[in-house]
Structures are given as structure tokens and as C-alpha cells.
Write a protein that holds these residues in place. Structure first.
Motif, PDB file in Angstrom:
ATOM      1  N   ARG A 119       0.827  -1.388   0.011  1.00 40.72           N
ATOM      2  CA  ARG A 119       0.069   0.043  -0.085  1.00 40.72           C
ATOM      3  C   ARG A 119       0.809   1.262   0.058  1.00 40.72           C
ATOM      4  O   ARG A 119       0.344   2.306  -0.564  1.00 40.72           O
ATOM      5  CB  ARG A 119      -0.955  -0.021   1.150  1.00 40.72           C
ATOM      6  CG  ARG A 119      -2.078  -1.046   1.044  1.00 40.72           C
ATOM      7  CD  ARG A 119      -2.670  -1.025   2.239  1.00 40.72           C
ATOM      8  NE  ARG A 119      -3.452   0.332   2.554  1.00 40.72           N
ATOM      9  CZ  ARG A 119      -4.941   0.557   2.657  1.00 40.72           C
ATOM     10  NH1 ARG A 119      -5.481  -0.437   2.516  1.00 40.72           N
ATOM     11  NH2 ARG A 119      -5.070   1.734   2.585  1.00 40.72           N
ATOM     12  N   ALA A 120       1.982   1.243   0.613  1.00 35.65           N
ATOM     13  CA  ALA A 120       2.863   2.227   0.683  1.00 35.65           C
ATOM     14  C   ALA A 120       3.653   2.709  -0.500  1.00 35.65           C
ATOM     15  O   ALA A 120       4.270   3.680  -0.807  1.00 35.65           O
ATOM     16  CB  ALA A 120       3.760   2.199   1.745  1.00 35.65           C
ATOM     17  N   GLY A 121       3.639   1.782  -1.464  1.00 34.97           N
ATOM     18  CA  GLY A 121       4.245   2.072  -2.887  1.00 34.97           C
ATOM     19  C   GLY A 121       4.980   0.952  -3.028  1.00 34.97           C
ATOM     20  O   GLY A 121       4.734  -0.253  -2.906  1.00 34.97           O
ATOM     21  N   GLU A 122       6.119   1.049  -3.981  1.00 33.24           N
ATOM     22  CA  GLU A 122       6.977   0.021  -4.525  1.00 33.24           C
ATOM     23  C   GLU A 122       8.545   0.271  -4.541  1.00 33.24           C
ATOM     24  O   GLU A 122       8.801   1.571  -4.547  1.00 33.24           O
ATOM     25  CB  GLU A 122       6.894  -0.118  -5.989  1.00 33.24           C
ATOM     26  CG  GLU A 122       7.435  -1.027  -6.849  1.00 33.24           C
ATOM     27  CD  GLU A 122       7.459  -0.934  -8.283  1.00 33.24           C
ATOM     28  OE1 GLU A 122       7.999  -1.866  -8.944  1.00 33.24           O
ATOM     29  OE2 GLU A 122       6.905   0.122  -8.915  1.00 33.24           O
ATOM     30  N   VAL A 123       9.215  -0.744  -4.268  1.00 28.61           N
ATOM     31  CA  VAL A 123      10.662  -0.656  -4.234  1.00 28.61           C
ATOM     32  C   VAL A 123      11.218  -1.546  -5.254  1.00 28.61           C
ATOM     33  O   VAL A 123      10.521  -2.746  -5.683  1.00 28.61           O
ATOM     34  CB  VAL A 123      11.503  -1.071  -3.120  1.00 28.61           C
ATOM     35  CG1 VAL A 123      12.975  -1.421  -3.146  1.00 28.61           C
ATOM     36  CG2 VAL A 123      11.052  -0.264  -1.929  1.00 28.61           C
ATOM     37  N   ASP A 124      12.092  -1.112  -6.252  1.00 29.56           N
ATOM     38  CA  ASP A 124      12.676  -1.790  -7.357  1.00 29.56           C
ATOM     39  C   ASP A 124      13.185  -2.941  -7.227  1.00 29.56           C
ATOM     40  O   ASP A 124      12.877  -4.173  -7.694  1.00 29.56           O
ATOM     41  CB  ASP A 124      13.483  -0.979  -8.136  1.00 29.56           C
ATOM     42  CG  ASP A 124      12.861   0.254  -8.719  1.00 29.56           C
ATOM     43  OD1 ASP A 124      11.526   0.080  -9.144  1.00 29.56           O
ATOM     44  OD2 ASP A 124      13.196   1.552  -8.848  1.00 29.56           O
ATOM     45  N   VAL A 125      14.058  -3.041  -6.182  1.00 30.78           N
ATOM     46  CA  VAL A 125      15.043  -4.192  -5.943  1.00 30.78           C
ATOM     47  C   VAL A 125      15.185  -4.314  -4.362  1.00 30.78           C
ATOM     48  O   VAL A 125      15.784  -3.430  -3.823  1.00 30.78           O
ATOM     49  CB  VAL A 125      16.386  -4.068  -6.639  1.00 30.78           C
ATOM     50  CG1 VAL A 125      17.281  -5.271  -6.381  1.00 30.78           C
ATOM     51  CG2 VAL A 125      16.197  -4.200  -8.193  1.00 30.78           C
ATOM     52  N   PHE A 126      14.936  -5.687  -3.863  1.00 28.84           N
ATOM     53  CA  PHE A 126      15.511  -5.882  -2.489  1.00 28.84           C
ATOM     54  C   PHE A 126      16.850  -7.075  -2.776  1.00 28.84           C
ATOM     55  O   PHE A 126      16.434  -7.869  -3.303  1.00 28.84           O
ATOM     56  CB  PHE A 126      14.433  -6.389  -1.623  1.00 28.84           C
ATOM     57  CG  PHE A 126      13.624  -5.474  -0.808  1.00 28.84           C
ATOM     58  CD1 PHE A 126      13.641  -4.875  -0.003  1.00 28.84           C
ATOM     59  CD2 PHE A 126      12.308  -5.406  -1.482  1.00 28.84           C
ATOM     60  CE1 PHE A 126      13.150  -3.691   0.660  1.00 28.84           C
ATOM     61  CE2 PHE A 126      11.339  -4.337  -0.985  1.00 28.84           C
ATOM     62  CZ  PHE A 126      11.662  -3.718  -0.123  1.00 28.84           C
ATOM     63  N   ALA A 127      17.551  -6.782  -2.113  1.00 28.79           N
ATOM     64  CA  ALA A 127      18.929  -7.659  -2.120  1.00 28.79           C
ATOM     65  C   ALA A 127      19.413  -7.886  -0.730  1.00 28.79           C
ATOM     66  O   ALA A 127      19.098  -7.183   0.241  1.00 28.79           O
ATOM     67  CB  ALA A 127      19.966  -7.266  -3.116  1.00 28.79           C
ATOM     68  N   VAL A 128      20.261  -8.916  -0.587  1.00 29.46           N
ATOM     69  CA  VAL A 128      20.893  -9.167   0.576  1.00 29.46           C
ATOM     70  C   VAL A 128      22.469  -9.026   0.424  1.00 29.46           C
ATOM     71  O   VAL A 128      22.942  -9.751  -0.446  1.00 29.46           O
ATOM     72  CB  VAL A 128      20.484 -10.516   1.298  1.00 29.46           C
ATOM     73  CG1 VAL A 128      21.407 -10.874   2.791  1.00 29.46           C
ATOM     74  CG2 VAL A 128      19.159 -10.481   1.527  1.00 29.46           C
ATOM     75  N   ASP A 129      23.037  -8.650   1.360  1.00 25.99           N
ATOM     76  CA  ASP A 129      24.575  -8.304   1.140  1.00 25.99           C
ATOM     77  C   ASP A 129      25.102  -8.811   2.297  1.00 25.99           C
ATOM     78  O   ASP A 129      24.620  -8.327   3.668  1.00 25.99           O
ATOM     79  CB  ASP A 129      25.007  -6.622   1.215  1.00 25.99           C
ATOM     80  CG  ASP A 129      25.972  -6.444   0.287  1.00 25.99           C
ATOM     81  OD1 ASP A 129      26.548  -7.429  -0.531  1.00 25.99           O
ATOM     82  OD2 ASP A 129      26.392  -5.291  -0.002  1.00 25.99           O
ATOM     83  N   GLU A 130      26.130  -9.727   2.470  1.00 28.21           N
ATOM     84  CA  GLU A 130      26.553 -10.179   3.736  1.00 28.21           C
ATOM     85  C   GLU A 130      27.571  -9.244   4.273  1.00 28.21           C
ATOM     86  O   GLU A 130      28.359  -8.748   3.577  1.00 28.21           O
ATOM     87  CB  GLU A 130      27.116 -11.561   3.369  1.00 28.21           C
ATOM     88  CG  GLU A 130      26.167 -12.650   3.391  1.00 28.21           C
ATOM     89  CD  GLU A 130      25.384 -12.953   4.225  1.00 28.21           C
ATOM     90  OE1 GLU A 130      25.575 -12.605   5.695  1.00 28.21           O
ATOM     91  OE2 GLU A 130      24.102 -13.110   4.108  1.00 28.21           O
ATOM     92  N   SER A 131      27.704  -9.072   5.641  1.00 23.01           N
ATOM     93  CA  SER A 131      28.762  -8.195   6.150  1.00 23.01           C
ATOM     94  C   SER A 131      29.358  -8.870   7.384  1.00 23.01           C
ATOM     95  O   SER A 131      28.806 -10.098   7.927  1.00 23.01           O
ATOM     96  CB  SER A 131      28.246  -6.893   6.646  1.00 23.01           C
ATOM     97  OG  SER A 131      27.341  -7.009   7.630  1.00 23.01           O
TER      98      SER A 131
END
Length: 127
Positions: free
Chosen positions: A39-51
Motif C-alpha cells: 500500500r505504501a508504494g513500490e521498491v525496485d530491488v531488495f537484495a541481501v549483502d553479507e557483512s
């Protein structure tokens, strides 16, 4: 805007998102969602980065342009857009659980021109 122009803009956005995903993956990130909506909108890409501290959720906005007649694509990422990204990320985390050590907001600007190489600019930690 007519239907053909809308289709052309969407096709350009897909090309840009594909290039952004390749850029993120080349840096070691694992893409977990594309064009995630709520409902709040859209995000193009979600990714995971290891740290060293654990997994980092990377929230990435992608802006693609053909040329720079209307400015650099990264200029289109306004404080309002960043606020929407935060709201969407809150919904994403509520649905997918708090399994990330932290969250990082990135932006990738892509300029595609016919006569020059494509320019990809990745800014990590924009907000």
C-alpha cells in the motif's frame, strides 16, 4: 501518455532494472525481490549483502534514462521518494521478519544512449 509510449517507458525500466540487478549481483549481493509492492508504494530491488555483522538488507531504487536532457537519473530520487522507500521497507520487514543486521538504501542511475556505452552509477547508502 499514449499506450505505445507507456510500453516503451516500461521496457526501458525493465532494461534498467536488469542492469541494476546485474550490478548488484556482480558486487556479491543476492537479489531476493524485484518490484515489491504494498500500500505504501513500490521498491525496485531488495537484495541481501553479507557483512561481518550479519546480513544487510539492500533497498535499491533504479532510475533509467535515455540521455541526460532532463538531468542525471539520480536527481529524480527525491526526499519524498526516499520516504516512500522507507515506508515500503517497513512493510517488507513486517512481512519477511527481522532477520537482517541492518538496512541500507542504495540508488542506481543508468543512462542509455545509442552512441555511447551505457553509464551505470551505483550509490550505496544514500539514506
Amino acid at each position: 501518455m499514449d499506450q505505445q509510449r507507456t510500453q516503451e517507458r516500461r521496457a526501458l525500466a525493465v532494461v534498467g532494472e536488469d542492469l541494476a540487478v546485474a550490478t548488484l549481483e556482480a558486487s556479491g549481493s543476492v537479489v531476493i525481490a524485484r518490484n515489491w509492492r504494498c500500500r505504501a508504494g513500490e521498491v525496485d530491488v531488495f537484495a541481501v549483502d553479507e557483512s561481518a555483522d550479519g546480513p544487510v538488507l539492500v533497498v535499491c531504487e533504479v532510475k533509467t534514462r535515455v540521455g541526460i536532457d532532463f538531468g542525471d537519473p539520480l536527481e529524480a530520487i527525491t526526499p519524498q521518494k526516499l520516504a516512500r522507500m522507507r515506508a515500503v521497507t517497513t512493510a517488507f520487514l513486517a512481512q519477511h521478519g527481522p532477520r537482517y543486521a541492518r538496512v541500507r538504501f542504495d540508488a542506481i542511475g543508468i543512462v542509455i544512449t545509442g552512441d555511447r556505452p551505457t553509464r551505470i552509477t551505483h550509490l550505496a547508502g544514500v539514506a
